[in-house]
Enzyme design. Sequence first.
Site, PDB file in Angstrom:
ATOM      1  N   PRO A 115       3.725  14.286  -4.000  1.00  9.25           N
ATOM      2  CA  PRO A 115       4.041  14.947  -5.238  1.00  9.25           C
ATOM      3  C   PRO A 115       3.488  14.156  -6.373  1.00  9.25           C
ATOM      4  O   PRO A 115       3.656  12.958  -6.458  1.00  9.25           O
ATOM      5  CB  PRO A 115       5.560  14.987  -5.247  1.00  9.25           C
ATOM      6  CG  PRO A 115       5.965  14.703  -3.861  1.00  9.25           C
ATOM      7  CD  PRO A 115       4.865  13.952  -3.244  1.00  9.25           C
ATOM      8  N   GLU A 116       2.832  14.866  -7.227  1.00  6.14           N
ATOM      9  CA  GLU A 116       2.323  14.280  -8.464  1.00  6.14           C
ATOM     10  C   GLU A 116       3.260  14.737  -9.573  1.00  6.14           C
ATOM     11  O   GLU A 116       4.280  15.371  -9.302  1.00  6.14           O
ATOM     12  CB  GLU A 116       0.874  14.731  -8.686  1.00  6.14           C
ATOM     13  CG  GLU A 116      -0.020  14.395  -7.495  1.00  6.14           C
ATOM     14  CD  GLU A 116      -1.475  14.804  -7.671  1.00  6.14           C
ATOM     15  OE1 GLU A 116      -1.975  14.790  -8.810  1.00  6.14           O
ATOM     16  OE2 GLU A 116      -2.107  15.138  -6.667  1.00  6.14           O
ATOM     17  N   ARG A 167       6.147  10.526   6.663  1.00  5.34           N
ATOM     18  CA  ARG A 167       5.432   9.256   6.846  1.00  5.34           C
ATOM     19  C   ARG A 167       6.240   8.016   6.474  1.00  5.34           C
ATOM     20  O   ARG A 167       5.728   6.900   6.608  1.00  5.34           O
ATOM     21  CB  ARG A 167       4.107   9.311   6.079  1.00  5.34           C
ATOM     22  CG  ARG A 167       3.178  10.360   6.648  1.00  5.34           C
ATOM     23  CD  ARG A 167       1.921  10.524   5.810  1.00  5.34           C
ATOM     24  NE  ARG A 167       1.020   9.396   5.961  1.00  5.34           N
ATOM     25  CZ  ARG A 167      -0.148   9.310   5.337  1.00  5.34           C
ATOM     26  NH1 ARG A 167      -0.531  10.272   4.500  1.00  5.34           N
ATOM     27  NH2 ARG A 167      -0.917   8.268   5.508  1.00  5.34           N
TER      28      ARG A 167
END
Length: 281
Positions: free
Chosen positions: A2-3, A120
């Site tokens: 997410p940016e 991850r």
Amino acid sequence: MPELPEVETIKRGLQNKIVNLKIKDIKVLNPNSFQGDTQKAEKQKVNKVWRRAKVLGLDLDNNLTLLFHLKMSGQLVYQGKRLFVGGHPTQDMKDQMPNRSTRVIFTFSDNSKLYFNDQRKFGWIKLLDQIKDLTFLKDLGPEPLDKSFTVEVLKEKISKRKNMAVKVAIMDQTLISGVGNIYASEACFDAKIDPKKKVGNLSEPEFRALHQGIIKSLEDGITHGGSSRAHFVNAGGEKGYFLDYANVYNREGDLCKRCGGMIKKIQLGGRGTYFCPNCQS
DNA sequence: CACTTGACCTGTCCGC
DNA sequence: TGCGGACAGGTCAAGT
């Protein structure tokens, strides 16, 4: 994932749902995903939801803050009457919660739940003191959607990196905060600038175009993020998570929407980078 | 200090 | 079908 636009979308979504709710219980399934003493956050009410760069914060009654960083693969899924999902879309989103990438589960006093999923395991949650521990946020560059982020600020910030590729420079969080790999490619496209052009070779008009490109791509992301990146869905799930509105990102081989040239993919600073060699120079 | 590279993890996809 | 390698929206630390 997410940016800035995705974290902003999550912030807006959660704001309407968990402010004033009391945290009843926090269950940590992966120890490395949560730093701090969960008991200090339990029985506390959520007073405020905020965002700085790609970091999300929940201010609690006792002057502690829960900080979230979703890194590459984090998601937040809020399950009240309906599901609210924000973050990197994966197939797991259609699963029942929790799923195999669920790392932390918050339960509120009304029994609604917030799931922190992170395939991850790069992401983290930290419980920190609002006064003492949040000072590290000041090392982040300016918020690009603030009024104070002018062309002059952009130029002053990135000009010290004169030999660095433009796209790499605008992703440096100490120079500008919140721009990640997708929006960096999109901003260069909007500005018609070759992402590998050195900052030192940018003209005045190019600085202005880059400034506008950064703002426009982030704002577009927030607009689309509300409808395509984060969803209110039924418990059974809904398709559309991968709806792709980008002009160049992940479009290698496609024809440029602006000039018809062919989108190319290169590596810059170790990251996949997409651009149109025909109209970005 | 400017800049690059590898490490951190898990999963998926693509070519042989 | 299996296997190996490349790759994925971020940031650190360590290296040149």
